[in-house]
Design an enzyme around this catalytic site. Structure first.
Site, mmCIF file in Angstrom:
data_model
loop_
_atom_site.group_PDB
_atom_site.id
_atom_site.type_symbol
_atom_site.label_atom_id
_atom_site.label_comp_id
_atom_site.label_asym_id
_atom_site.label_seq_id
_atom_site.Cartn_x
_atom_site.Cartn_y
_atom_site.Cartn_z
ATOM 1 N N GLU A 1 7.948 58.619 -16.704
ATOM 2 C CA GLU A 1 8.410 59.809 -17.419
ATOM 3 C C GLU A 1 7.335 60.342 -18.356
ATOM 4 O O GLU A 1 7.170 61.556 -18.519
ATOM 5 C CB GLU A 1 9.677 59.473 -18.215
ATOM 6 C CG GLU A 1 10.381 60.675 -18.830
ATOM 7 C CD GLU A 1 9.939 61.008 -20.250
ATOM 8 O OE1 GLU A 1 10.401 62.025 -20.788
ATOM 9 O OE2 GLU A 1 9.115 60.243 -20.828
ATOM 10 N N ASP B 1 8.695 53.379 -18.697
ATOM 11 C CA ASP B 1 7.276 53.403 -19.057
ATOM 12 C C ASP B 1 7.094 53.816 -20.513
ATOM 13 O O ASP B 1 7.981 54.407 -21.130
ATOM 14 C CB ASP B 1 6.497 54.352 -18.139
ATOM 15 C CG ASP B 1 6.904 55.811 -18.311
ATOM 16 O OD1 ASP B 1 8.131 56.083 -18.360
ATOM 17 O OD2 ASP B 1 6.012 56.678 -18.384
#
Length: 412
Positions: A178, A83
């Site tokens: 994350e 991400d």
């Protein structure tokens, strides 16, 4: 060793897939679009010859490169996240390649007059003569952490193609979310089955990190009382004025823009309010565990003082721990850090061992039983329009991965 165009093309393919995560969505992953890159990675891992490839229901990708030696050596792992930060848009990323950078200003966007200048970003001058990948000034780049993803895939591909390079069993994992603090929440350490691992999620070339902040969030809710301002004397309680007083009660110099190294801080990152109610959102950070606890207590003590002075509860505080300093878990196994420093020195990189002024998946994973220091991925200026990565740094990070697995195999 690593073909420059090949790693560049792979990186550009990954960063042009939008994977921005969402801190306000409790779903896992927090955005459906993270699956788009996950499926691409599964296909790429199959293509390069990885085994035991699994994409689970939470968007974690795990895969194995089997050992090619007879004797037993520790199984180690490499981890990166797919991400990108919600701090700045990751939609329609348009990477730009600056070949043989000469230390000049880089015009990211002529129309909007957006310039990446070494006058402000001095680190650029380290990379004269190299190929730099930038944004077009309207998005982030996504080197955090698609550079790490690219390096892990490229290293595994290189090892598959060069069986003469001896290594033990290697496990890799790509995690979602994350950037919103959830990357390790559903990571199955037992299934990963490695003795230790490394996150490829650091910044400039040479970074090697095994210390990070202890982290907490603090939500401060201040309740006021609204009455007609013409008749407010002795009756009105303006929560916004009290919020100003609360902010001023914290140490003025202990904020991100005035601290560095091991210095902790209080960071007010969001404030909303009116006369009746104001909410302050803080993050609390410190490397030292005792100082971290003192910071949390100070927030509560200030609230208690406000309530005592008012004779009623007008300030409520909610503090939540987020993650802790992985140093406690790494120091007992410092050989896993020393090993990386040796590899870097072997290939001409000066190790930059310093504390992370933030956190990584490795922090939470270390506390879940998987010691996990952090290694540079090469990017700079994460989470914004001025993000960039030198291709040569990605190549060196890939060489570090290959060097680590070889050195582990040598230590019988």
């Amino acid at each position: 060793m690593i073909e420059k165009k090949h790693i560049t093309d792979r990186f550009i393919k990954y960063v042009t897939i939008d994977t921005e995560s969402d801190p306000n969505n409790p779903a896992f992953p927090s955005t459906e679009k993270q699956w788009n890159l996950a499926h691409v990675l599964v296909a790429d891992l199959k293509k390069i010859g990885m085994q035991d490839i699994e994409l689970d229901e939470n968007c974690y990708i795990m895969a194995t490169l089997p050992s090619n030696i007879a004797h037993r050596v520790p199984t180690i792992g490499f981890i990166s996240h797919i991400d990108t930060s919600p701090d700045f848009t990751g939609k329609n990323v348009k990477p730009q390649l600056i070949e043989k950078y000469q230390g000049n200003d880089i015009i990211l966007n002529q129309e909007k007059n957006i310039i990446l200048s070494p006058d402000y970003f001095e680190d650029l001058l380290q990379y004269k003569g190299q190929t730099i990948i930038t944004t077009d000034g309207t998005t982030l780049l996504g080197a955090d952490d698609k550079a790490g993803v690219t390096e892990i895939v490229t290293a595994m591909e290189y090892l598959v193609q060069h069986p003469e390079l001896k290594h033990g069993k290697i496990r890799i994992c790509f995690t979602p979310d994350e950037e919103v603090g959830k990357g390790a929440h559903k990571f199955d350490v037992n299934k990963f089955d490695a003795e230790w691992a490394y996150t490829m999620d650091g910044s400039q070339i040479g970074e090697l990190e095994y210390e990070n902040f202890n982290a907490a969030s603090a939500k401060v809710t201040i309740t006021g009382k609204i009455v007609h301002p013409g008749y407010a004397i002795g009756k009105m309680i303006n929560s916004m004025q009290l919020a100003n007083d609360f902010i001023a009660a914290l140490p003025a110099g202990e904020v991100p823009e005035k601290t560095s190294g091991y210095e902790g801080f209080f960071h007010l990152h969001d404030m909303t309010g009116n006369v009746e109610k104001t909410v302050l959102e803080y993050i609390i950070r410190d490397h030292d565990a005792d100082l971290f606890e003192q910071r949390k207590k100070l927030i509560q003590r200030i609230a208690d003082d406000f309530n005592a002075n008012a004779g009623q509860e007008i300030v409520a505080v909610e503090i939540k721990n987020q993650y802790f300093n992985m140093k406690e878990k790494i120091v007992p196994v410092m050989h896993i850090v020393d090993l990386v420093a040796e590899v870097m020195q072997d290939i001409g990189i000066v190790p930059l061992i310093k504390p992370i002024r933030g956190g990584t998946d490795g922090s939470q994973l270390s506390y879940k039983g998987l010691p996990c220091p952090n290694i540079f991925a090469g990017g700079h200026n994460f989470h914004g329009r001025f993000e960039y990565v030198p291709v040569e740094s990605m190549i060196k990070a890939t060489e570090v991965i290959v060097g680590i697995v070889q050195k582990v195999a040598e230590k019988k």
